[in-house]
Structure formats: structure tokens, C-alpha cells
Design a protein around this motif. Structure first.
Motif, PDB file in Angstrom:
ATOM      1  N   VAL A   1       0.827  -1.206   0.000  1.00 55.83           N
ATOM      2  CA  VAL A   1       0.000   0.000   0.000  1.00 55.83           C
ATOM      3  C   VAL A   1       0.858   1.252   0.000  1.00 55.83           C
ATOM      4  O   VAL A   1       0.633   2.192  -0.758  1.00 55.83           O
ATOM      5  N   LEU A   2       1.880   1.272   0.859  1.00 57.28           N
ATOM      6  CA  LEU A   2       2.729   2.450   0.938  1.00 57.28           C
ATOM      7  C   LEU A   2       3.535   2.638  -0.325  1.00 57.28           C
ATOM      8  O   LEU A   2       3.637   3.744  -0.867  1.00 57.28           O
ATOM      9  N   ALA A   3       4.129   1.541  -0.829  1.00 55.26           N
ATOM     10  CA  ALA A   3       4.962   1.649  -2.020  1.00 55.26           C
ATOM     11  C   ALA A   3       4.146   2.014  -3.245  1.00 55.26           C
ATOM     12  O   ALA A   3       4.651   2.609  -4.197  1.00 55.26           O
ATOM     13  N   ALA A   4       2.873   1.657  -3.262  1.00 53.67           N
ATOM     14  CA  ALA A   4       2.031   1.957  -4.404  1.00 53.67           C
ATOM     15  C   ALA A   4       1.602   3.412  -4.448  1.00 53.67           C
ATOM     16  O   ALA A   4       0.968   3.856  -5.384  1.00 53.67           O
ATOM     17  N   GLY A   5       1.944   4.156  -3.419  1.00 51.79           N
ATOM     18  CA  GLY A   5       1.614   5.569  -3.423  1.00 51.79           C
ATOM     19  C   GLY A   5       0.228   5.868  -2.900  1.00 51.79           C
ATOM     20  O   GLY A   5      -0.312   6.950  -3.134  1.00 51.79           O
ATOM     21  N   LEU A   6      -0.378   4.937  -2.155  1.00 49.88           N
ATOM     22  CA  LEU A   6      -1.678   5.219  -1.578  1.00 49.88           C
ATOM     23  C   LEU A   6      -1.551   6.213  -0.433  1.00 49.88           C
ATOM     24  O   LEU A   6      -2.518   6.853  -0.062  1.00 49.88           O
TER      25      LEU A   6
ATOM     26  N   LYS B   1      -8.417  -2.918  -0.964  1.00 54.75           N
ATOM     27  CA  LYS B   1      -8.765  -2.330  -2.260  1.00 54.75           C
ATOM     28  C   LYS B   1      -7.603  -2.483  -3.250  1.00 54.75           C
ATOM     29  O   LYS B   1      -7.792  -2.821  -4.419  1.00 54.75           O
ATOM     30  N   TYR B   2      -6.390  -2.250  -2.772  1.00 54.06           N
ATOM     31  CA  TYR B   2      -5.223  -2.342  -3.637  1.00 54.06           C
ATOM     32  C   TYR B   2      -5.001  -3.764  -4.144  1.00 54.06           C
ATOM     33  O   TYR B   2      -4.868  -3.994  -5.349  1.00 54.06           O
ATOM     34  N   VAL B   3      -4.961  -4.745  -3.239  1.00 57.63           N
ATOM     35  CA  VAL B   3      -4.668  -6.117  -3.666  1.00 57.63           C
ATOM     36  C   VAL B   3      -5.809  -6.680  -4.519  1.00 57.63           C
ATOM     37  O   VAL B   3      -5.578  -7.517  -5.398  1.00 57.63           O
ATOM     38  N   TYR B   4      -7.037  -6.222  -4.270  1.00 55.57           N
ATOM     39  CA  TYR B   4      -8.171  -6.698  -5.061  1.00 55.57           C
ATOM     40  C   TYR B   4      -8.122  -6.121  -6.470  1.00 55.57           C
ATOM     41  O   TYR B   4      -8.272  -6.850  -7.459  1.00 55.57           O
TER      42      TYR B   4
END
Length: 251
Positions: free
Chosen positions: A13-18, A193-196
Motif C-alpha cells: 500500500v505504501l509503495a504503491a503511493g496510496l 482495495k489495492y490487492v483486489y
């Protein structure tokens, strides 16, 4: 195994920029020792009392060295998840609280960085400081190229939690969550939400994610397999308990 998966979720989540850092905030300072040593304590002062998640990348003076991160003993409590990642002479630390906040005083002890071979080093600065509060809104962060002078304290180990994964049904392009057991304002909603949306996890049923379910090895390898784009595989495995027709066999 459950601890690893929640740490992986936080990192994703953090690395994805959320979590996005905003303008530099005055008052946030890195607290560490400027004298070279084989082990350095790391802390921050001036952290918001509503901070629930934090990511920061520390710049270290020694390159080509393997570092280990030991979370502070104050983070060794239920619902606190920590993990770290090294890239060259930089170590990124991720800390997330399942409930409550990371600190109420503004002072946050991250823990201790050490070299595996006893090489002396210093922490020269930090960058990419990202934070969110308990409402999952961004908090001001900043980059700083120099370290402070005040030593911190070390100790402790990290804690962990659980996540859920289902059959390998492929990635979904639906932007909203169909899971009745994932509320809109829980501490893990954005991670789910991200992994889905990325197709890493599809849930245990059409309307269930099972966030408190124990994670199996099959689920973990399937997530890693999907993270790599589900590449084609051939041949069998050496594992007698992995049948070729199982949903996780390819992973």
C-alpha cells in the motif's frame, strides 16, 4: 506466516503511493547519533499525535553492507506491524497500527539499525516520509538530508496479523469492493482495495474477503505469483501434497 503477509500488505500500500507525502512540515526531526557505530538507534520527534501509519527511507553512510532492523520495544504490542526493505545504502521502514496511534507524545522510537559484519556507519538523513492518521488521511511529511544529534533507544520485535486470499480466478477490473465483511473505514480497507484491484487477492467468496482468516502457504505463493504477472509454468513439483489440478499449483 500471518505476520509476513500483513507486513507485505503495508509495504504494498505504501509503495504503491496510496499514502502521499505533502509539503514539508516544520518540527519533524530525525533523532539519532552522529558518531559512527555498528548499531544506530532511530527516532523521530514532532510526529502528529494522530499518526497511525508511517513510512520513511533512511540514508546510510556505508554502501555494500547488509543492515538489519530491530523494531523498538515500544512497537512490540498488539496491532503494531513493522517491516523493512534495503536497497543499497538505503533502508525503508514501514510501521502500521491496526488500531489507535503510533505515538501520543510526538516522539516515536523506530528501533535500531545494525550492520551484520560490525562495520561502523552513520545515518546521514532521510527521505520519503509518508504518514496517515487514524482516518486514513495524509499527514504532512518532509525530506531531510542531515541527521540529528540526540540518541534514541533500541530493543523489541515486531508483531503481526492476518489477511485472506481465495481461488485463482484472475484479476478483477471492478474499482469498488464487493466484500460485505470489509467496512469503508477500517484500518485495512485501502490495502484490501489495492490487492483486489491489482488481482493479487480475490477473496474467499464473491462477497467475502475474510480479513481475520489465517493465511496459508498456498495463499501466500499465489499472491507472489500474481505479483509477477502469473507467468506460464511447466513441469511438476517435488511436493507430494500439491496436486496438479489445485488452484495454487501453478504458483
Amino acid at each position: 506466516m500471518k505476520r509476513y503477509v500483513l507486513s507485505l500488505f503495508s509495504a504494498l500500500v505504501l509503495a504503491a503511493g496510496l499514502l502521499i507525502s505533502s509539503a514539508a512540515a516544520a518540527g519533524i526531526q530525525l533523532v539519532t547519533d552522529s558518531a559512527p557505530a555498528s548499531s544506530q538507534t532511530v527516532a523521530f520527534s514532532g510526529i502528529s499525535p494522530s499518526c497511525q501509519s508511517l513510512q520513511v527511507t533512511l540514508s546510510l553512510s556505508g554502501d555494500g553492507i547488509t543492515y538489519t532492523y530491530l523494531p523498538d520495544s515500544g512497537l512490540n504490542r498488539n496491532g503494531i506491524y513493522t517491516t523493512s526493505r534495503q536497497e543499497g545504502s538505503q533502508v525503508t521502514i514501514y510501521i502500521t497500527a491496526k488500531r489507535g496511534v503510533l505515538t501520543e507524545s510526538g516522539a516515536l522510537e523506530l528501533g535500531t539499525l545494525s550492520t551484520t559484519d560490525g562495520t561502523l556507519f552513520t545515518i546521514t538523513g532521510y527521505s520519503g516520509l509518508l504518514m496517515t492518521d487514524s482516518a486514513s488521511t495524509e499527514l504532512p511529511g518532509e525530506d531531510n538530508g542531515s541527521s540529528g544529534q540526540q540518541p534514541g533507544t533500541g530493543g523489541g520485535s515486531s508483531s503481526g496479523g492476518s489477511g485472506g486470499a481465495g481461488e485463482d480466478t484472475g484479476a478483477s477490473e471492478t474499482p469498488s469492493l464487493p466484500f460485505a465483511d470489509v467496512a469503508k473505514d477500517t484500518w485495512y480497507t485501502q490495502a484490501v482495495k489495492y490487492v483486489y484491484e491489482k488481482g493479487l487477492m480475490t477473496g474467499t467468496a464473491e462477497d467475502r474477503f475474510s480479513p481475520d482468516m489465517t493465511t496459508s502457504r498456498a495463499m501466500i505463493v499465489t499472491m507472489l505469483y500474481r505479483l509477477e504477472g502469473s507467468p506460464a509454468v511447466s513441469g511438476g513439483t517435488a511436493f507430494s501434497d500439491v496436486a496438479p489440478n489445485q488452484w495454487y499449483a501453478g504458483a
